[in-house]
Scaffold this motif. Sequence first.
Motif, short mmCIF file in Angstrom:
data_model
loop_
_atom_site.label_atom_id
_atom_site.label_comp_id
_atom_site.label_asym_id
_atom_site.label_seq_id
_atom_site.Cartn_x
_atom_site.Cartn_y
_atom_site.Cartn_z
N TRP A 59 58.49 20.70 8.82
CA TRP A 59 58.18 21.11 7.45
C TRP A 59 58.80 22.45 7.09
O TRP A 59 59.30 22.63 5.98
CB TRP A 59 56.68 21.10 7.20
CG TRP A 59 56.23 19.70 6.95
CD1 TRP A 59 55.48 18.93 7.77
CD2 TRP A 59 56.56 18.90 5.82
NE1 TRP A 59 55.32 17.67 7.23
CE2 TRP A 59 55.97 17.63 6.02
CE3 TRP A 59 57.30 19.10 4.66
CZ2 TRP A 59 56.10 16.60 5.11
CZ3 TRP A 59 57.42 18.06 3.76
CH2 TRP A 59 56.82 16.83 3.99
N PHE A 62 62.44 21.79 6.52
CA PHE A 62 62.68 21.15 5.23
C PHE A 62 62.59 22.17 4.10
O PHE A 62 63.43 22.19 3.20
CB PHE A 62 61.67 20.02 4.99
CG PHE A 62 61.94 19.26 3.72
CD1 PHE A 62 62.82 18.20 3.72
CD2 PHE A 62 61.33 19.63 2.53
CE1 PHE A 62 63.09 17.51 2.54
CE2 PHE A 62 61.59 18.95 1.36
CZ PHE A 62 62.48 17.88 1.36
N SER A 90 71.27 18.13 -5.67
CA SER A 90 70.70 18.17 -4.32
C SER A 90 69.31 18.80 -4.33
O SER A 90 68.38 18.28 -3.68
CB SER A 90 71.61 18.98 -3.38
OG SER A 90 72.87 18.39 -3.30
N ALA A 93 66.87 16.30 -5.81
CA ALA A 93 66.55 15.23 -4.86
C ALA A 93 65.61 15.74 -3.77
O ALA A 93 64.65 15.04 -3.39
CB ALA A 93 67.83 14.68 -4.24
N LEU A 94 65.85 16.94 -3.27
CA LEU A 94 64.96 17.50 -2.25
C LEU A 94 63.55 17.74 -2.81
O LEU A 94 62.56 17.54 -2.10
CB LEU A 94 65.54 18.81 -1.70
CG LEU A 94 66.75 18.65 -0.79
CD1 LEU A 94 67.37 20.02 -0.49
CD2 LEU A 94 66.38 17.94 0.50
N VAL A 96 62.08 15.95 -5.17
CA VAL A 96 61.44 14.63 -5.25
C VAL A 96 60.97 14.19 -3.86
O VAL A 96 59.85 13.69 -3.70
CB VAL A 96 62.38 13.59 -5.90
CG1 VAL A 96 61.82 12.19 -5.78
CG2 VAL A 96 62.64 13.94 -7.37
N CYS A 97 61.83 14.39 -2.86
CA CYS A 97 61.45 14.03 -1.48
C CYS A 97 60.24 14.85 -1.02
O CYS A 97 59.33 14.31 -0.39
CB CYS A 97 62.62 14.27 -0.53
SG CYS A 97 63.98 13.13 -0.76
N ASP A 98 60.24 16.13 -1.34
CA ASP A 98 59.13 16.99 -0.96
C ASP A 98 57.82 16.50 -1.59
O ASP A 98 56.79 16.40 -0.91
CB ASP A 98 59.43 18.43 -1.38
CG ASP A 98 58.53 19.46 -0.69
OD1 ASP A 98 57.95 19.14 0.38
OD2 ASP A 98 58.42 20.58 -1.20
N TRP A 100 57.14 13.45 -2.63
CA TRP A 100 56.80 12.17 -2.02
C TRP A 100 56.12 12.36 -0.68
O TRP A 100 55.05 11.81 -0.40
CB TRP A 100 58.04 11.29 -1.88
CG TRP A 100 57.79 10.09 -1.03
CD1 TRP A 100 58.12 9.93 0.29
CD2 TRP A 100 57.12 8.90 -1.41
NE1 TRP A 100 57.71 8.71 0.74
CE2 TRP A 100 57.08 8.04 -0.29
CE3 TRP A 100 56.55 8.46 -2.60
CZ2 TRP A 100 56.50 6.79 -0.32
CZ3 TRP A 100 55.97 7.19 -2.63
CH2 TRP A 100 55.95 6.38 -1.51
N PHE A 101 56.75 13.13 0.20
CA PHE A 101 56.20 13.31 1.54
C PHE A 101 54.88 14.08 1.52
O PHE A 101 53.94 13.72 2.25
CB PHE A 101 57.20 13.99 2.47
CG PHE A 101 58.31 13.07 2.89
CD1 PHE A 101 58.05 11.91 3.60
CD2 PHE A 101 59.62 13.34 2.55
CE1 PHE A 101 59.05 11.04 3.98
CE2 PHE A 101 60.64 12.49 2.93
CZ PHE A 101 60.36 11.34 3.64
N SER A 104 52.28 11.43 0.05
CA SER A 104 52.05 10.25 0.89
C SER A 104 51.46 10.61 2.25
O SER A 104 50.65 9.84 2.79
CB SER A 104 53.34 9.45 1.05
OG SER A 104 54.31 10.18 1.76
N GLU A 123 56.87 20.39 -8.54
CA GLU A 123 58.05 19.79 -7.92
C GLU A 123 58.76 18.77 -8.80
O GLU A 123 59.98 18.86 -9.01
CB GLU A 123 57.67 19.15 -6.58
CG GLU A 123 57.21 20.17 -5.56
CD GLU A 123 56.43 19.58 -4.40
OE1 GLU A 123 56.47 20.18 -3.31
OE2 GLU A 123 55.79 18.52 -4.58
#
Length: 152
Positions: A59, A62, A90, A93-94, A96-98, A100-101, A104, A123
Amino acid sequence: MSETRAEAPSPQLLEHIRRQRRHTLELLTVCAVGLVPWTILLAFTLPSGYTVRQWRTTWVGFDVLLLLAMAATALLGWRRHRGVVVAAVSTGALLVCDAWFDVSLALGTPEVWWSAALAVCVELPLAGFLIHRVLGMLKLAQWPIAPQERVR
């Protein structure tokens, strides 16, 4: 103030661009098709819970990557460098990934509300803003178009 006109690209350049575009799209198509069975396999074989090692390293790493992407976006933006487009996409996208993770992985815990609030209020709006700005910049871009030719 005089207007500068770019020369029309040569037929060889247009053919090279067309070929590169086709190869890139073919690669992405194969990867997308290949990802379907892989995703189905994972859905059926991955455990619903898993104890991990190096959680903190993952984490923090990331977030360092996200920090570098944001800093690059800011620096390139201040310098008015066209690379800001790649950096901003970029970063979006990071983000959105952050989101999501964070959400979830917090499902089923009391922290899910904090994760969801951060995703919805920080975010995802920032990611949307960056993508929206990039799309606005792309609309301003002047793309070379040869007379009577269309790049496929």
